[in-house]
Enzyme design. Structure first.
Site, PDB file in Angstrom:
ATOM      1  N   ASP A   1       0.770  -0.978  -0.007  1.00 39.67           N
ATOM      2  CA  ASP A   1       0.041   0.134   0.034  1.00 39.67           C
ATOM      3  C   ASP A   1       0.926   1.189  -0.062  1.00 39.67           C
ATOM      4  O   ASP A   1       1.517   1.431   1.010  1.00 39.67           O
ATOM      5  CB  ASP A   1      -0.855  -0.029   1.353  1.00 39.67           C
ATOM      6  CG  ASP A   1      -1.949   1.171   1.022  1.00 39.67           C
ATOM      7  OD1 ASP A   1      -1.874   1.787   0.121  1.00 39.67           O
ATOM      8  OD2 ASP A   1      -2.567   1.495   1.995  1.00 39.67           O
TER       9      ASP A   1
ATOM     10  N   ASP B   1      -1.896   6.265  -6.512  1.00 35.47           N
ATOM     11  CA  ASP B   1      -2.483   5.152  -5.499  1.00 35.47           C
ATOM     12  C   ASP B   1      -2.552   3.799  -6.250  1.00 35.47           C
ATOM     13  O   ASP B   1      -3.249   3.646  -7.196  1.00 35.47           O
ATOM     14  CB  ASP B   1      -3.919   5.713  -5.187  1.00 35.47           C
ATOM     15  CG  ASP B   1      -4.369   4.856  -3.969  1.00 35.47           C
ATOM     16  OD1 ASP B   1      -3.656   4.371  -2.974  1.00 35.47           O
ATOM     17  OD2 ASP B   1      -5.609   4.416  -3.914  1.00 35.47           O
TER      18      ASP B   1
END
Ligand SMILES: *[C@@H]1O[C@H](CO)[C@@H](O)[C@H](O)[C@H]1NC(C)=O
Ligand SMILES: *[C@@H]1O[C@H](CO)[C@@H](O)[C@H](O)[C@H]1NC(C)=O
Ligand SMILES: *[C@@H]1O[C@H](CO)[C@@H](O)[C@H](O)[C@H]1NC(C)=O
Ligand SMILES: *[C@@H]1O[C@H](CO)[C@@H](O)[C@H](O)[C@H]1NC(C)=O
Ligand SMILES: *[C@@H]1O[C@H](CO)[C@@H](O)[C@H](O)[C@H]1NC(C)=O
Length: 439
Positions: A108, A319
């Site tokens: 992440d 992202d």
């Protein structure tokens, strides 16, 4: 203890760790999309359409979560940035302890810290791979309350039993989270050239109470974020603050994988490279950039500066955990209008009823215009496979959509087949068109 204290501790620990000798040429590891047939979490019963539907739903949830995080007071300390849900995250294999115990962590770029589920656990994540047992690792060390590391955090929680261990608690928006011990152990990465590379005394969270509302079956999270506590920061000088990835086609049934590079191997250079500044914002966790406009043929759609950040910088989050790219309403509608005016195909409804613009065509046949994303100083040309998803054998949909938020989430479909390099010391992010399957 709140998440930021966990972070504070991680940082502190990082400072006292002896720097690891530099891995001169860098190294690479495999990055696995959970929906690829290579993933240990691949659910063979799901159809392609279900998979796509899941990741699109997840992208929306993630945007809501990011919005929640960003809209908190700018002076606020960093908050956790994710609702972990392995359905659209990339995972990487790594090992903890001595002897090395293999785990699968959700990668992440929007969070810090490294944590995973440990034995004993109650409640536990639905983890199909074996669970790490700290008592079996000869290099595992709990951090004690008496250690300066633990004393440093004002609200540090100390275990209630006689062991006086330093504990962490991460709480996510949906009240799920992880609680456990702050510890140190050796982290080993299996490089693609076959040689394992070990990093001793990495600060980790060993979770004994784990309640993520997730269908993902990974053992925990590996934060690649901007903070002092992510894997990027903890590997420190040995990777020179640099990592990059190349995401091969999502949802490919073929046995292909994506790659993650560290150190000198992560330098993105050569023909076709463009770079844009990473913006240091009030919120340290994520990678923000300035996205100034999109262009499609003669149409130019300008993005307003975000009001999010005081000096109007950094309106786009890069992202890896979102699949579709989400744009402010007005930007999306102008972009959609421009695309519609240039595509001469029959429009149909999205079979998953989530995306706005779909056409009846097949991946092989369709012709769509190139959309250029104009980051500050970097024009990134997006091909059809960056802008459309093949939903089934006859429908493809625009992998962009409107959101209610004033900022952009630049998702992973748009990043496919680019080598995306992060240099956290020079503060730049670079994009280079690359056939990731061939790396
Ligand atoms: C794990 O799976 C079971 C059965 O599918 C489900 O009832 C439970 O809620 C899941 N737990 C978590 C934490 O996702
Ligand atoms: C990260 O570390 C630097 C020093 O290396 C420090 O100035 C900064 O405040 C730290 N950031 C956070 C969020 O703790
Ligand atoms: C995929 O390729 C890897 C080597 O790149 C091999 O080890 C693995 O067995 C292959 N898996 C399948 C399902 O073919
Ligand atoms: C896409 O945008 C449309 C129109 O604004 C909205 O109805 C739909 O829920 C959005 N879907 C996603 C996946 O965000
Ligand atoms: C990448 O290379 C593979 C193997 O040569 C090829 O099949 C594929 O079409 C290429 N992909 C793109 C996007 O050019």
């Amino acid at each position: 203890m709140r998440f930021y204290l966990f972070l504070t501790l991680l940082f502190f620990c990082f400072c006292v760790v002896t720097p690891i000798e530099s891995q001169n040429r860098g190294f690479s590891v495999e990055l696995i999309h959970p929906d690829s047939s290579r993933s240990p979490f691949y659910n063979i019963r799901e159809t392609q359409l279900q998979r796509i539907s899941n990741v699109v739903t997840h992208s929306i949830k993630r945007a809501h979560y990011l919005n929640h995080v960003f809209s908190l007071s700018h002076n606020d300390l960093p908050k956790p940035t994710i609702i972990p849900y392995a359905g659209s995250y990339y995972v990487m294999s790594y090992s903890i302890g001595t002897p090395p115990f293999q785990l699968y962590g959700v990668v992440d770029t929007g969070s810090d810290g490294i944590w995973f589920q440990c034995k004993p656990c109650k409640p536990c994540l639905n983890q199909t791979s074996p669970i790490f047992n700290p008592s079996k690792s000869s290099t595992y060390k709990n951090i004690r309350c008496s250690s300066p590391i633990c004393k440093r955090g004002e609200k540090t929680r100390c275990s209630s039993n006689r062991k006086r261990k330093c504990e962490y608690e991460i709480t996510y928006l949906d009240r799920s989270g992880s609680q456990g011990d702050i510890s140190k152990d050796t982290l080993t990465l299996n490089s693609n050239d076959g040689s394992p590379i070990s990093f001793p005394k990495i600060v980790i969270g060993c979770g004994h109470k784990n309640s993520l509302t997730t269908e993902g079956l990974a053992s925990g999270i590996i934060g690649f974020g901007r903070g002092n506590f992510s894997i990027v920061s903890q590997l420190g000088s040995s990777i020179g603050g640099k990592f990059s990835y190349c995401l091969a086609s999502l949802f490919s049934k073929a046995n292909i994988s994506s790659k993650l590079y560290f150190g000198d191997m992560a330098v993105v250079s050569g023909h076709g490279v463009v770079s844009t500044p990473l913006i240091q914002s009030f919120y340290v966790g994520n990678y923000f950039t300035n996205l100034e406009a999109f262009s499609v043929g003669d149409h130019i759609i300008k993005l307003k500066d975000s009001s999010l950040i005081p000096d109007n910088e950094g309106n786009a989050v890069i992202d890896s955990g979102s699949t579709i790219t989400q744009l402010p309403n007005d930007v999306y509608s102008q972009l959609e209008t421009a695309v519609i005016s240039m595509v001469k195909l029959k429009r149909v409804k999205d079979p998953t009823q989530q995306l706005s613009l779909c056409y009846k065509t097949t991946l092989k046949k369709y012709e769509v215009p190139i959309i250029t994303a104009h980051f500050r100083g970097a024009d990134v040309k997006l091909n059809a496979f960056n802008t459309f998803i093949q939903m089934n054998h006859e429908v493809m949909c625009f992998a962009f959509n409107s959101s209610a938020f004033p900022w952009v989430v630049y998702g992973n479909i748009a990043q496919q087949n680019f080598l995306v390099g992060y240099d956290t010391l020079k503060n730049i992010i670079s994009f280079k068109p690359t056939n990731c399957t061939k790396l």
